[in-house]
Design a protein around this motif. Structure first.
Motif, PDB file in Angstrom:
ATOM      1  N   LEU A   1       0.836  -1.194   0.000  1.00 34.48           N
ATOM      2  CA  LEU A   1       0.000   0.000   0.000  1.00 34.48           C
ATOM      3  C   LEU A   1       0.871   1.245   0.000  1.00 34.48           C
ATOM      4  O   LEU A   1       1.872   1.324   0.723  1.00 34.48           O
ATOM      5  N   LYS A   2       0.477   2.225  -0.793  1.00 29.34           N
ATOM      6  CA  LYS A   2       1.094   3.548  -0.694  1.00 29.34           C
ATOM      7  C   LYS A   2       0.064   4.475  -0.070  1.00 29.34           C
ATOM      8  O   LYS A   2      -1.063   4.586  -0.549  1.00 29.34           O
TER       9      LYS A   2
ATOM     10  N   VAL B   1       3.882   0.617   2.673  1.00 31.53           N
ATOM     11  CA  VAL B   1       3.913  -0.452   3.673  1.00 31.53           C
ATOM     12  C   VAL B   1       3.431  -1.765   3.057  1.00 31.53           C
ATOM     13  O   VAL B   1       2.610  -1.775   2.145  1.00 31.53           O
ATOM     14  N   LEU B   2       3.967  -2.851   3.583  1.00 31.84           N
ATOM     15  CA  LEU B   2       3.504  -4.187   3.231  1.00 31.84           C
ATOM     16  C   LEU B   2       2.710  -4.714   4.417  1.00 31.84           C
ATOM     17  O   LEU B   2       3.224  -4.757   5.539  1.00 31.84           O
ATOM     18  N   VAL B   3       1.463  -5.083   4.166  1.00 32.17           N
ATOM     19  CA  VAL B   3       0.607  -5.553   5.258  1.00 32.17           C
ATOM     20  C   VAL B   3       0.074  -6.935   4.913  1.00 32.17           C
ATOM     21  O   VAL B   3      -0.206  -7.229   3.751  1.00 32.17           O
ATOM     22  N   PRO B   4      -0.061  -7.807   5.919  1.00 36.48           N
ATOM     23  CA  PRO B   4      -0.530  -9.160   5.633  1.00 36.48           C
ATOM     24  C   PRO B   4      -1.999  -9.191   5.239  1.00 36.48           C
ATOM     25  O   PRO B   4      -2.799  -8.379   5.714  1.00 36.48           O
ATOM     26  N   ALA B   5      -2.359 -10.120   4.371  1.00 40.12           N
ATOM     27  CA  ALA B   5      -3.763 -10.354   4.054  1.00 40.12           C
ATOM     28  C   ALA B   5      -4.480 -10.835   5.307  1.00 40.12           C
ATOM     29  O   ALA B   5      -3.871 -11.325   6.245  1.00 40.12           O
ATOM     30  N   GLY B   6      -5.790 -10.661   5.307  1.00 35.23           N
ATOM     31  CA  GLY B   6      -6.587 -11.222   6.390  1.00 35.23           C
ATOM     32  C   GLY B   6      -6.695 -10.376   7.642  1.00 35.23           C
ATOM     33  O   GLY B   6      -7.338 -10.775   8.598  1.00 35.23           O
ATOM     34  N   ILE B   7      -6.056  -9.197   7.637  1.00 36.81           N
ATOM     35  CA  ILE B   7      -6.185  -8.326   8.807  1.00 36.81           C
ATOM     36  C   ILE B   7      -7.472  -7.499   8.688  1.00 36.81           C
ATOM     37  O   ILE B   7      -8.024  -7.335   7.609  1.00 36.81           O
ATOM     38  N   THR B   8      -7.919  -6.982   9.812  1.00 40.43           N
ATOM     39  CA  THR B   8      -9.102  -6.125   9.808  1.00 40.43           C
ATOM     40  C   THR B   8      -8.707  -4.692   9.454  1.00 40.43           C
ATOM     41  O   THR B   8      -7.525  -4.309   9.522  1.00 40.43           O
ATOM     42  N   PHE B   9      -9.719  -3.897   9.132  1.00 40.14           N
ATOM     43  CA  PHE B   9      -9.463  -2.469   8.911  1.00 40.14           C
ATOM     44  C   PHE B   9      -8.997  -1.794  10.198  1.00 40.14           C
ATOM     45  O   PHE B   9      -8.260  -0.814  10.151  1.00 40.14           O
ATOM     46  N   TYR B  10      -9.423  -2.310  11.341  1.00 39.66           N
ATOM     47  CA  TYR B  10      -8.937  -1.739  12.604  1.00 39.66           C
ATOM     48  C   TYR B  10      -7.440  -1.951  12.731  1.00 39.66           C
ATOM     49  O   TYR B  10      -6.706  -1.046  13.138  1.00 39.66           O
ATOM     50  N   LYS B  11      -6.954  -3.132  12.333  1.00 38.97           N
ATOM     51  CA  LYS B  11      -5.515  -3.392  12.351  1.00 38.97           C
ATOM     52  C   LYS B  11      -4.803  -2.478  11.343  1.00 38.97           C
ATOM     53  O   LYS B  11      -3.737  -1.935  11.622  1.00 38.97           O
ATOM     54  N   LEU B  12      -5.414  -2.298  10.162  1.00 38.63           N
ATOM     55  CA  LEU B  12      -4.812  -1.401   9.174  1.00 38.63           C
ATOM     56  C   LEU B  12      -4.742   0.022   9.724  1.00 38.63           C
ATOM     57  O   LEU B  12      -3.750   0.733   9.507  1.00 38.63           O
ATOM     58  N   HIS B  13      -5.766   0.441  10.439  1.00 41.33           N
ATOM     59  CA  HIS B  13      -5.744   1.748  11.112  1.00 41.33           C
ATOM     60  C   HIS B  13      -4.538   1.843  12.037  1.00 41.33           C
ATOM     61  O   HIS B  13      -3.793   2.834  12.023  1.00 41.33           O
ATOM     62  N   LYS B  14      -4.303   0.804  12.840  1.00 41.43           N
ATOM     63  CA  LYS B  14      -3.159   0.790  13.760  1.00 41.43           C
ATOM     64  C   LYS B  14      -1.833   0.858  12.997  1.00 41.43           C
ATOM     65  O   LYS B  14      -0.883   1.515  13.424  1.00 41.43           O
ATOM     66  N   ILE B  15      -1.780   0.179  11.854  1.00 44.68           N
ATOM     67  CA  ILE B  15      -0.562   0.175  11.038  1.00 44.68           C
ATOM     68  C   ILE B  15      -0.291   1.575  10.478  1.00 44.68           C
ATOM     69  O   ILE B  15       0.842   2.070  10.502  1.00 44.68           O
ATOM     70  N   ILE B  16      -1.337   2.240   9.974  1.00 45.94           N
ATOM     71  CA  ILE B  16      -1.157   3.596   9.435  1.00 45.94           C
ATOM     72  C   ILE B  16      -0.733   4.553  10.546  1.00 45.94           C
ATOM     73  O   ILE B  16       0.147   5.405  10.350  1.00 45.94           O
TER      74      ILE B  16
ATOM     75  N   ARG C   1      -6.705  13.573   5.736  1.00 46.13           N
ATOM     76  CA  ARG C   1      -7.169  12.600   4.751  1.00 46.13           C
ATOM     77  C   ARG C   1      -5.961  11.992   4.041  1.00 46.13           C
ATOM     78  O   ARG C   1      -5.095  12.716   3.549  1.00 46.13           O
ATOM     79  N   HIS C   2      -5.915  10.675   4.035  1.00 44.48           N
ATOM     80  CA  HIS C   2      -4.807   9.931   3.436  1.00 44.48           C
ATOM     81  C   HIS C   2      -5.346   9.108   2.264  1.00 44.48           C
ATOM     82  O   HIS C   2      -6.306   8.359   2.435  1.00 44.48           O
ATOM     83  N   ASP C   3      -4.721   9.254   1.103  1.00 42.88           N
ATOM     84  CA  ASP C   3      -5.040   8.355  -0.009  1.00 42.88           C
ATOM     85  C   ASP C   3      -4.351   7.019   0.242  1.00 42.88           C
ATOM     86  O   ASP C   3      -3.127   6.976   0.446  1.00 42.88           O
ATOM     87  N   VAL C   4      -5.126   5.951   0.239  1.00 42.58           N
ATOM     88  CA  VAL C   4      -4.587   4.601   0.409  1.00 42.58           C
ATOM     89  C   VAL C   4      -4.751   3.881  -0.923  1.00 42.58           C
ATOM     90  O   VAL C   4      -5.874   3.690  -1.399  1.00 42.58           O
ATOM     91  N   ILE C   5      -3.638   3.522  -1.549  1.00 39.45           N
ATOM     92  CA  ILE C   5      -3.674   2.899  -2.876  1.00 39.45           C
ATOM     93  C   ILE C   5      -3.005   1.533  -2.797  1.00 39.45           C
ATOM     94  O   ILE C   5      -1.866   1.410  -2.306  1.00 39.45           O
ATOM     95  N   LEU C   6      -3.723   0.509  -3.268  1.00 38.47           N
ATOM     96  CA  LEU C   6      -3.142  -0.825  -3.365  1.00 38.47           C
ATOM     97  C   LEU C   6      -2.291  -0.870  -4.633  1.00 38.47           C
ATOM     98  O   LEU C   6      -2.817  -0.817  -5.746  1.00 38.47           O
ATOM     99  N   GLU C   7      -0.969  -0.950  -4.455  1.00 37.48           N
ATOM    100  CA  GLU C   7      -0.068  -0.943  -5.616  1.00 37.48           C
ATOM    101  C   GLU C   7       0.103  -2.339  -6.198  1.00 37.48           C
ATOM    102  O   GLU C   7       0.156  -2.504  -7.411  1.00 37.48           O
TER     103      GLU C   7
END
Length: 202
Positions: A12-13, A27-42, A110-116
């Motif tokens: 993700l960029k 960032v490289l994030v594992p599949a299968g995580i929740t959006f809450y986990k992605l929030h924590k990662i960001i 506001r952050h643009d989140v793009i799956l590269e």
């Protein structure tokens, strides 16, 4: 928990809107995580302090933490609302490829989140991990993009009467370092990301 695609990671960029030069992280994030986990990662990737509300906006779908004070549809004008703690990133991100992550509805970052790209898991590599990025995020509660521009104007002028006050105030965001808008140290980001367990779904 077993899920499809558990052997892949999402690249993700993530870029803060309306600020030039851009403030971004890859960032490289594992599949299968929740959006809450992605929030924590960001939060960890940018060094945000995670004391404000957030959401992920896909246009017709919004992923957030439901507020018991509001009925579904009341806040988002009828967009489909999903619970960030229960909704996995996989289907939405792999299909839609991008969304807007907003943190702090006052300052409205506001952050643009793009799956590269989607790539196979590398044996022995820890996820999530930051692989690139640039610049320091604005201080918390600085007043959004316009407040940040004013903040930068003052800290770039040592003769300004509020120069020292602004720098001291911003130490809450730097751990005592002098605020530098160009500061980015990938090892520091990855130390913060390493504290996020990638094995649990939340």
């Amino acid at each position: 928990m077993d899920y499809v695609g558990s052997n892949v990671v999402y690249q993700l960029k993530i870029t803060l809107q309306e600020i030039e030069p851009p403030i971004w992280r890859r960032v490289l994030v594992p599949a299968g995580i929740t959006f809450y986990k992605l929030h924590k990662i960001i939060q960890a990737a940018f060094g945000w302090q995670d004391y404000h509300l957030f959401d992920f906006d896909f246009g017709d779908v919004v992923v957030h933490i439901p507020d018991p004070d509001y009925a579904p549809g009341e806040l988002y004008g009828g967009a489909k609302e999903l619970n960030a703690k229960r909704t996995k990133i996989d289907a939405l991100l792999s299909e839609r490829k991008k969304c807007v992550y907003t943190y702090d509805f006052g300052d409205n970052w506001r952050h643009d989140v793009i799956l590269e790209t989607i790539m196979p898991v590398e044996e022995g590599r820890r996820y999530p991990v930051c692989v690139a990025g640039a610049r320091h995020r604005p201080p918390e509660d600085v007043g959004g993009v316009s407040g940040y521009e004013e903040f930068l104007r003052i800290i770039r002028d040592p003769g300004h009467p509020e120069y020292n006050d602004y720098l001291v105030w911003a130490e809450k965001d730097t751990g005592g370092r002098k605020f530098d808008p160009e500061y980015f140290y990938i090892n520091e980001v990855n130390r913060a990301l390493a504290k996020i367990k990638s094995t649990t779904p939340h």
